[in-house]
Design a protein around this motif. Sequence first.
Motif, PDB file in Angstrom:
ATOM      1  N   PHE A 150     -42.113  -7.052  19.764  1.00 53.78           N
ATOM      2  CA  PHE A 150     -40.833  -6.496  19.324  1.00 53.78           C
ATOM      3  C   PHE A 150     -41.107  -5.228  18.500  1.00 53.78           C
ATOM      4  CE2 PHE A 150     -40.323 -11.050  19.874  1.00 53.78           C
ATOM      5  CZ  PHE A 150     -39.179 -11.133  20.654  1.00 53.78           C
ATOM      6  N   ALA A 151     -41.389  -4.129  19.180  1.00 56.20           N
ATOM      7  CA  ALA A 151     -41.830  -2.884  18.521  1.00 56.20           C
ATOM      8  C   ALA A 151     -40.790  -2.328  17.560  1.00 56.20           C
ATOM      9  CB  ALA A 151     -42.188  -1.841  19.569  1.00 56.20           C
ATOM     10  N   ARG A 152     -39.520  -2.298  17.958  1.00 55.24           N
ATOM     11  CA  ARG A 152     -38.482  -1.741  17.078  1.00 55.24           C
ATOM     12  C   ARG A 152     -38.309  -2.599  15.828  1.00 55.24           C
ATOM     13  NH1 ARG A 152     -33.341  -1.873  19.392  1.00 55.24           N
ATOM     14  NH2 ARG A 152     -34.107  -3.403  20.869  1.00 55.24           N
ATOM     15  N   LEU A 153     -38.399  -3.897  15.963  1.00 49.61           N
ATOM     16  CA  LEU A 153     -38.310  -4.790  14.811  1.00 49.61           C
ATOM     17  C   LEU A 153     -39.489  -4.574  13.878  1.00 49.61           C
ATOM     18  CD1 LEU A 153     -37.026  -7.247  13.332  1.00 49.61           C
ATOM     19  CD2 LEU A 153     -38.454  -8.694  14.793  1.00 49.61           C
ATOM     20  N   CYS A 154     -40.682  -4.438  14.445  1.00 55.68           N
ATOM     21  CA  CYS A 154     -41.898  -4.287  13.641  1.00 55.68           C
ATOM     22  C   CYS A 154     -41.907  -3.001  12.819  1.00 55.68           C
ATOM     23  CB  CYS A 154     -43.135  -4.365  14.527  1.00 55.68           C
ATOM     24  SG  CYS A 154     -43.456  -6.037  15.133  1.00 55.68           S
ATOM     25  N   GLU A 155     -41.105  -2.004  13.219  1.00 54.81           N
ATOM     26  CA  GLU A 155     -41.014  -0.773  12.432  1.00 54.81           C
ATOM     27  C   GLU A 155     -40.439  -1.043  11.048  1.00 54.81           C
ATOM     28  OE1 GLU A 155     -38.678   1.987  14.682  1.00 54.81           O
ATOM     29  OE2 GLU A 155     -40.193   2.171  16.256  1.00 54.81           O
ATOM     30  N   SER A 156     -39.656  -2.094  10.894  1.00 54.74           N
ATOM     31  CA  SER A 156     -39.042  -2.436   9.614  1.00 54.74           C
ATOM     32  C   SER A 156     -39.860  -3.446   8.828  1.00 54.74           C
ATOM     33  CB  SER A 156     -37.647  -3.031   9.843  1.00 54.74           C
ATOM     34  OG  SER A 156     -36.835  -2.126  10.537  1.00 54.74           O
ATOM     35  N   LEU A 157     -40.958  -3.912   9.389  1.00 51.19           N
ATOM     36  CA  LEU A 157     -41.745  -4.974   8.770  1.00 51.19           C
ATOM     37  C   LEU A 157     -43.040  -4.451   8.194  1.00 51.19           C
ATOM     38  CD1 LEU A 157     -41.372  -7.672  11.583  1.00 51.19           C
ATOM     39  CD2 LEU A 157     -39.868  -7.249   9.623  1.00 51.19           C
ATOM     40  N   GLN A 158     -43.726  -5.306   7.443  1.00 53.56           N
ATOM     41  CA  GLN A 158     -45.016  -4.987   6.857  1.00 53.56           C
ATOM     42  C   GLN A 158     -46.168  -5.466   7.724  1.00 53.56           C
ATOM     43  OE1 GLN A 158     -44.352  -2.496   4.605  1.00 53.56           O
ATOM     44  NE2 GLN A 158     -46.271  -3.288   3.885  1.00 53.56           N
ATOM     45  N   GLY A 159     -45.910  -5.896   8.901  1.00 50.14           N
ATOM     46  CA  GLY A 159     -46.962  -6.355   9.802  1.00 50.14           C
ATOM     47  C   GLY A 159     -46.325  -6.983  11.022  1.00 50.14           C
ATOM     48  N   SER A 160     -47.160  -7.235  12.003  1.00 51.05           N
ATOM     49  CA  SER A 160     -46.631  -7.802  13.242  1.00 51.05           C
ATOM     50  C   SER A 160     -47.295  -9.135  13.561  1.00 51.05           C
ATOM     51  CB  SER A 160     -46.827  -6.810  14.379  1.00 51.05           C
ATOM     52  OG  SER A 160     -48.200  -6.506  14.536  1.00 51.05           O
ATOM     53  N   GLU A 161     -47.807  -9.815  12.536  1.00 48.78           N
ATOM     54  CA  GLU A 161     -48.412 -11.116  12.749  1.00 48.78           C
ATOM     55  C   GLU A 161     -47.315 -12.164  12.882  1.00 48.78           C
ATOM     56  OE1 GLU A 161     -48.957  -9.738   9.394  1.00 48.78           O
ATOM     57  OE2 GLU A 161     -50.154  -8.282  10.461  1.00 48.78           O
ATOM     58  N   GLY A 162     -47.601 -13.168  13.650  1.00 45.91           N
ATOM     59  CA  GLY A 162     -46.654 -14.262  13.780  1.00 45.91           C
ATOM     60  C   GLY A 162     -46.038 -14.317  15.160  1.00 45.91           C
ATOM     61  N   ALA A 163     -45.090 -15.236  15.299  1.00 45.67           N
ATOM     62  CA  ALA A 163     -44.446 -15.451  16.593  1.00 45.67           C
ATOM     63  C   ALA A 163     -42.969 -15.741  16.389  1.00 45.67           C
ATOM     64  CB  ALA A 163     -45.107 -16.610  17.323  1.00 45.67           C
ATOM     65  N   VAL A 164     -42.218 -15.489  17.427  1.00 45.43           N
ATOM     66  CA  VAL A 164     -40.790 -15.782  17.452  1.00 45.43           C
ATOM     67  C   VAL A 164     -40.604 -17.020  18.318  1.00 45.43           C
ATOM     68  CG1 VAL A 164     -38.513 -14.969  18.154  1.00 45.43           C
ATOM     69  CG2 VAL A 164     -40.161 -13.363  17.189  1.00 45.43           C
ATOM     70  N   LYS A 165     -40.025 -18.070  17.739  1.00 41.32           N
ATOM     71  CA  LYS A 165     -39.703 -19.267  18.519  1.00 41.32           C
ATOM     72  C   LYS A 165     -38.336 -19.035  19.147  1.00 41.32           C
ATOM     73  CE  LYS A 165     -42.171 -22.309  15.419  1.00 41.32           C
ATOM     74  NZ  LYS A 165     -42.045 -23.319  14.373  1.00 41.32           N
ATOM     75  N   ALA A 166     -38.260 -19.226  20.459  1.00 37.41           N
ATOM     76  CA  ALA A 166     -37.018 -18.958  21.173  1.00 37.41           C
ATOM     77  C   ALA A 166     -36.642 -20.145  22.048  1.00 37.41           C
ATOM     78  CB  ALA A 166     -37.161 -17.711  22.027  1.00 37.41           C
ATOM     79  N   GLN A 167     -35.358 -20.439  22.077  1.00 38.16           N
ATOM     80  CA  GLN A 167     -34.783 -21.427  22.997  1.00 38.16           C
ATOM     81  C   GLN A 167     -33.558 -20.769  23.606  1.00 38.16           C
ATOM     82  OE1 GLN A 167     -33.910 -24.825  20.556  1.00 38.16           O
ATOM     83  NE2 GLN A 167     -35.948 -25.680  20.868  1.00 38.16           N
ATOM     84  N   LEU A 168     -33.548 -20.649  24.912  1.00 36.26           N
ATOM     85  CA  LEU A 168     -32.454 -19.986  25.608  1.00 36.26           C
ATOM     86  C   LEU A 168     -31.899 -20.904  26.694  1.00 36.26           C
ATOM     87  CD1 LEU A 168     -34.158 -16.508  26.138  1.00 36.26           C
ATOM     88  CD2 LEU A 168     -32.617 -17.179  24.288  1.00 36.26           C
ATOM     89  N   GLN A 169     -30.576 -20.959  26.785  1.00 39.51           N
ATOM     90  CA  GLN A 169     -29.907 -21.728  27.824  1.00 39.51           C
ATOM     91  C   GLN A 169     -28.891 -20.809  28.505  1.00 39.51           C
ATOM     92  OE1 GLN A 169     -29.287 -23.054  24.423  1.00 39.51           O
ATOM     93  NE2 GLN A 169     -31.328 -23.925  24.517  1.00 39.51           N
ATOM     94  N   PHE A 170     -28.876 -20.842  29.813  1.00 34.93           N
ATOM     95  CA  PHE A 170     -27.930 -20.067  30.606  1.00 34.93           C
ATOM     96  C   PHE A 170     -27.004 -21.039  31.311  1.00 34.93           C
ATOM     97  CE2 PHE A 170     -31.513 -17.372  29.945  1.00 34.93           C
ATOM     98  CZ  PHE A 170     -31.024 -16.079  29.919  1.00 34.93           C
TER      99      PHE A 170
END
Length: 170
Positions: A31-51
């Motif tokens: 998530f490059a645009r999000l990381c511009e606002s952060l102090q690092g890019s370590e970690g993960a995003v947990k996602a659950q999606l239903q269509f």
Amino acid sequence: MSNQAFPAIINPRKWAEKGFSWSGELPLSHFARLCESLQGSEGAVKAQLQFGVDEEGLRYMRGQLQTQVTLICQRCLTPVVKTLETELSMGMAWHDEAAAALPSYYDPMIVSEEQVELLPVLEDELILALPLVAMHDDCEVQTEFGEPVQSEVDERPASNPFAVLAQLKK
């Protein structure tokens, strides 16, 4: 579809009609645009999606996103870790007029083309979940000498700029 490779490009209409779902973790560094606002890019995003398709015949994408990010505290200028959690409830629309007609419980997801990149859609939701001002819960402003700054409230009544006019009136 669950815990498989992340589907970067999807056909949301077909996914909704077939009732697909996906859950897993995505590296925060994707998530490059999000990381511009952060102090690092370590970690993960947990996602659950239903269509799916609701009782009104509207196609939707629902889900949850959760991650921990490191921001700069705007009060003491040191790193602060915040948890971002967001719920998704997006109704699919083919154009702006259809998006305006969606019920209020759906955020519009414009799908004017056959295929949609899913990552930017999720990234937009995480950016919206960022705190307006990042601060520690119990933060005090520190001076350069390490002592907390005491706020001084002036208890004198403020001078009235019209006091001169009152004197002229007498």
